[in-house]
Write an enzyme that holds these catalytic residues in place. Sequence first.
Site, mmCIF file in Angstrom:
data_model
loop_
_atom_site.group_PDB
_atom_site.id
_atom_site.type_symbol
_atom_site.label_atom_id
_atom_site.label_comp_id
_atom_site.label_asym_id
_atom_site.label_seq_id
_atom_site.Cartn_x
_atom_site.Cartn_y
_atom_site.Cartn_z
ATOM 1 C CG ASP A 205 63.217 47.677 66.898
ATOM 2 O OD1 ASP A 205 64.303 47.434 66.359
ATOM 3 O OD2 ASP A 205 63.364 48.212 68.059
ATOM 4 N N GLY A 206 62.058 48.151 63.627
ATOM 5 C CA GLY A 206 62.465 49.141 62.578
ATOM 6 C C GLY A 206 63.171 50.083 63.092
ATOM 7 C CD GLU A 248 56.993 44.281 46.184
ATOM 8 O OE1 GLU A 248 56.364 44.079 45.070
ATOM 9 O OE2 GLU A 248 57.240 43.670 47.029
ATOM 10 C CB CYS A 282 49.879 45.698 49.666
ATOM 11 S SG CYS A 282 50.094 44.299 48.704
HETATM 12 P P1 NAD Z 1 55.918 48.821 58.273
HETATM 13 O O1 NAD Z 1 56.380 49.759 57.301
HETATM 14 O O2 NAD Z 1 55.719 49.112 59.498
HETATM 15 O O3 NAD Z 1 57.104 47.641 58.516
HETATM 16 C C1 NAD Z 1 57.622 46.708 57.538
HETATM 17 C C2 NAD Z 1 59.161 46.478 57.805
HETATM 18 O O4 NAD Z 1 59.866 47.415 58.000
HETATM 19 C C3 NAD Z 1 59.028 45.612 59.436
HETATM 20 O O5 NAD Z 1 60.083 44.591 59.243
HETATM 21 C C4 NAD Z 1 59.747 46.713 60.126
HETATM 22 O O6 NAD Z 1 60.340 46.434 61.413
HETATM 23 C C5 NAD Z 1 60.515 47.531 59.366
HETATM 24 N N1 NAD Z 1 60.943 49.044 59.605
HETATM 25 C C6 NAD Z 1 60.175 49.722 60.239
HETATM 26 N N2 NAD Z 1 60.527 50.996 60.319
HETATM 27 C C7 NAD Z 1 61.808 51.044 59.846
HETATM 28 C C8 NAD Z 1 63.103 51.828 59.436
HETATM 29 N N3 NAD Z 1 62.778 53.017 60.000
HETATM 30 N N4 NAD Z 1 63.988 51.359 58.945
HETATM 31 C C9 NAD Z 1 64.269 50.167 58.349
HETATM 32 N N5 NAD Z 1 63.333 49.102 58.585
HETATM 33 C C10 NAD Z 1 61.917 49.383 59.305
HETATM 34 O O7 NAD Z 1 54.902 47.809 57.650
HETATM 35 P P2 NAD Z 1 53.790 46.751 58.259
HETATM 36 O O8 NAD Z 1 52.994 47.092 59.127
HETATM 37 O O9 NAD Z 1 54.884 45.592 58.622
HETATM 38 O O10 NAD Z 1 53.181 45.864 57.101
HETATM 39 C C11 NAD Z 1 52.108 46.450 56.328
HETATM 40 C C12 NAD Z 1 52.360 47.255 55.262
HETATM 41 O O11 NAD Z 1 53.240 46.702 54.272
HETATM 42 C C13 NAD Z 1 51.223 48.168 54.573
HETATM 43 O O12 NAD Z 1 51.132 49.298 54.421
HETATM 44 C C14 NAD Z 1 51.090 47.033 53.270
HETATM 45 O O13 NAD Z 1 50.149 47.869 52.283
HETATM 46 C C15 NAD Z 1 52.448 47.018 52.947
HETATM 47 N N6 NAD Z 1 52.581 45.747 52.237
HETATM 48 C C16 NAD Z 1 52.973 46.241 50.591
HETATM 49 C C17 NAD Z 1 53.180 45.269 49.773
HETATM 50 C C18 NAD Z 1 53.238 45.443 48.391
HETATM 51 O O14 NAD Z 1 53.753 44.575 47.697
HETATM 52 N N7 NAD Z 1 53.098 46.505 47.795
HETATM 53 C C19 NAD Z 1 52.659 43.811 50.425
HETATM 54 C C20 NAD Z 1 52.567 43.553 51.532
HETATM 55 C C21 NAD Z 1 52.368 44.740 52.643
#
Ligand code: NAD
Length: 458
Positions: A205-206, A248, A282
């Site tokens: 998890d995060g 990103e 995204c």
């Molecule tokens: P999220 O931010 O909840 O999680 C992304 C990743 O970060 C997961 O692996 C999660 O476990 C981890 N994470 C969460 N909290 C953390 C912390 N405090 N420290 C380290 N790691 C942590 O995002 P999501 O719900 O998995 O994905 C959707 C998001 O991703 C949307 O906002 C979407 O727009 C974005 N996204 C952006 C792009 C781009 O290229 N700009 C591409 C795909 C998705």
Amino acid sequence: MQNKKNFYINGEWVSPLEPRPFQVINPATEEPCAEISLGKKKDIDAAVLSAKKAFETWSFTSKDERLDLLEKLYEIYKKNWDEMSKTISLEMGAPIDFATQLQTGTGASHIKSFKNILNDFKFEKILNEEKNQTVLYEPKGVCALITPWNWPINQVTLKVVPALAAGCTVVLKPSEIAPLSSMLLAEMIHEAGFPKGVFNLVNGDGAVTGEALTSHPDIDMISFTGSSLTGSKIMEACAPKLSQVALELGGKSALVIFDDTDLDKAVETTMKGFLTNGGQICTAHTRLVVQDSFKAPLLNKLKEELEKLPFCNDPITEKDRGDRAWEDGMTDVVQPIVCESQHKKVLRFLDEAKSAGVEFLTGGNVPDAETVGNAGGYFIQPTVLVNVERDADVWQKEVFGPVLSVRTFSTEQEAVLEANSTAFGLASTVMSSDPAKAMRVANRIRAGAVYATSNGEG
Ligand code: NAD
């Protein structure tokens, strides 16, 4: 249910040091499909140590050695295309043809293109021949790669492959919501014969695993894709040790449509923009900015088309729609939202919009079991909100579901103002049969990528 509890560290699958089980849920049925483990600090320590040791030798491998391994990986990936597609379909609820063509397809194309970039890349460039000055491009070190669930293998290959190609070693933490495709990629990396410790994977998890990784003192660079909120937390965690971070983040992209656009193309582009991948992209075009004289015909046709769409209740055996490919606008089926918490989040946006008196053109609810065709699944009706206020959350914030908000404009200047009226700036599209007008407006939109098009094809 698949048993996927181990982590890939130092070239082998190892048990977590302190078990923290977690179920991966099939979003189309709400049934568990695999059990993984969430890593703790000790697991991350082991993975980072393995990557650090491997860097000592991997960073000095020749370009040819790395090219050879990437070529092997590419061949193995292609051989396992169907398995990868089924895996992504299972963890994401993605219709199998979409998973096959796009989700798995992007992974293959990234491996291939980074392989080609490596082939052409010169790690030594002459700066000044007379003074014998040379620039050497060196691998950064141990990279922490953190990815989201929405394009699981796309995001993972975008990070893992260039890092390995450059001579870096990595610890990958994929999203706990869709980790199975990354585990399959780890098996392929193993089969290709990458040296021990070069690639490591710890699920988690995060809050615990992600945090242990980003704050680890031996991480030289972090590459993160995910939400803006998490991105800012990661930047904060990295500030004290000044680690390099690449982020990103999220989006709230605008689709600007002038009244000289072909109606069918306008409807198709609108649907594709906010429904592909269940609206979980995204760059999803979730804000429609339509010229007021075109609003009625466009919205009438859009409503009619949306209300005909079936729900994808069995993604893995979903019928193959043959030549009805993504490029044509693969929006003839509604995909489930990836998990319960995201489903609740989208519904919260809709409830708040209802309370604020926002007008719903269509959708706004969970479809009943009879309409979906089975009892489970995190489905939401494709939803269109009209006459939305510019400061409303549904206009300003990333909903990440099949929800479109609509505003209108009369002049080019107003179109630009509406398109630029959020803090996000990821992508945008302008549609007009007048290419000069489309380009004029596109040039004034503040987004990383802006498409100007007369027929939805860029
Ligand atoms: P999220 O931010 O909840 O999680 C992304 C990743 O970060 C997961 O692996 C999660 O476990 C981890 N994470 C969460 N909290 C953390 C912390 N405090 N420290 C380290 N790691 C942590 O995002 P999501 O719900 O998995 O994905 C959707 C998001 O991703 C949307 O906002 C979407 O727009 C974005 N996204 C952006 C792009 C781009 O290229 N700009 C591409 C795909 C998705």
